[in-house]
Write an enzyme that holds these catalytic residues in place. Structure first.
Site, PDB file in Angstrom:
ATOM      1  CE  LYS A  14      11.144 -14.692  31.754  1.00 59.30           C
ATOM      2  NZ  LYS A  14       9.814 -15.265  32.061  1.00 59.30           N
ATOM      3  NE  ARG A  89      11.581 -19.047  36.027  1.00 60.85           N
ATOM      4  CZ  ARG A  89      10.538 -18.297  35.668  1.00 60.85           C
ATOM      5  NH1 ARG A  89       9.769 -18.644  34.663  1.00 60.85           N
ATOM      6  NH2 ARG A  89      10.269 -17.199  36.313  1.00 60.85           N
ATOM      7  NE  ARG A 123       6.974  -5.657  39.254  1.00 62.07           N
ATOM      8  CZ  ARG A 123       7.422  -6.846  38.880  1.00 62.07           C
ATOM      9  NH1 ARG A 123       7.511  -7.143  37.600  1.00 62.07           N
ATOM     10  NH2 ARG A 123       7.784  -7.730  39.769  1.00 62.07           N
ATOM     11  NE  ARG A 156       4.341  -8.603  42.231  1.00 61.46           N
ATOM     12  CZ  ARG A 156       4.808  -9.379  41.258  1.00 61.46           C
ATOM     13  NH1 ARG A 156       4.358  -9.250  40.043  1.00 61.46           N
ATOM     14  NH2 ARG A 156       5.732 -10.269  41.489  1.00 61.46           N
ATOM     15  NE  ARG A 167      11.300 -11.698  42.508  1.00 58.01           N
ATOM     16  CZ  ARG A 167      10.596 -10.736  43.122  1.00 58.01           C
ATOM     17  NH1 ARG A 167       9.988 -11.001  44.261  1.00 58.01           N
ATOM     18  NH2 ARG A 167      10.503  -9.543  42.600  1.00 58.01           N
TER      19      ARG A 167
END
Ligand code: AMP
Length: 217
Positions: A14, A89, A123, A156, A167
């Site tokens: 986004k 959110r 990632r 991470r 999440r």
């Protein structure tokens, strides 16, 4: 004047799509995450308040976030409009927003959880210089080593299977209802977030009747 909200799960791109949309239409890209990261980086009072929640991947306090968004929009530096990224959110934030502001459309980038998992778990970050990698799109020349500085590539701390499951569940529990609220009042444009980024941008602009970007993206 064009005013948009862009929504999508983590890893849906986004921020990238918001920037592409804003750049040649003279819209201001307002990212709540970027504002908070700035505060953390410069050790402001707000930075101290939000650091813990951000590191844990949790949402920051609603009242604080609402005042940050209110103050940012009150700057009125967006005479051609804005793309608001990362807000609202949850239901409370959506009610706060809808009582005060109107938008032309809500752009919803849709990405299945399986694809979020694939992207986020690929990632990597260089422990030496901080450069970002995604092993799906950008493999280093030498496995596990940074192309720029030779440092070790690590994940991470919050990009684990378990943390991601939390999440994702939070996102669906808190943020899916926001889309329902918007659907009752505004135009919601849902776009598949799996194709290449230029193709996604074209689809967004088709749906919103906006001119296409002139330069290749
Ligand atoms: P993002 O870059 O949008 O993923 O946001 C990074 C972090 O900023 C989030 O994990 C939250 O800690 C915080 N944040 C961003 N937007 C909001 C919001 N609307 N409400 C609460 N916290 C937020």
């Amino acid at each position: 004047m064009r005013k948009y909200v862009i929504m999508g799960v983590q890893g849906s791109g986004k921020g990238t799509q918001a920037k592409l949309l804003a750049s040649d239409l003279d819209l201001v890209h307002i990212s709540v995450g970027d504002i908070y990261r700035w505060h953390v980086q410069y050790h402001t009072k707000i930075g101290a308040q939000v650091r813990r929640a951000m590191t844990a991947g949790e949402l920051v306090d609603d009242a604080l976030t609402e005042s940050v968004v209110h103050d940012r929009l009150a700057l009125h530096d967006w005479s051609y409009g804005f793309v608001l990224d990362g807000f609202p959110r949850n239901r409370r934030q959506a009610e706060f927003f809808m009582e005060r502001y109107d938008v032309d459309a809500v752009i919803h980038l849709d990405l299945p959880d399986s694809e979020v998992r694939r992207r986020v778990l690929a990632r990597r970050l260089c422990a030496g210089c901080g450069l970002d990698y995604n092993l799906i799109e950008h493999r280093p020349a030498k496995e596990g080593r940074c192309d720029a500085c030779g440092g070790e590539l690590v994940s991470r701390e919050d990009d684990t299977e378990e943390a991601l499951a939390v999440r994702l569940a939070d996102y669906h529990r808190l943020t899916d209802p926001v889309l329902e609220l918007f659907r009752a009042k505004e135009q919601v444009v849902t776009v598949d977030a799996r194709p290449a980024k230029a193709a996604i941008q074209r689809t967004i602009r088709d749906h919103l009747n906006l001119p296409q970007r002139r330069r290749a993206t």
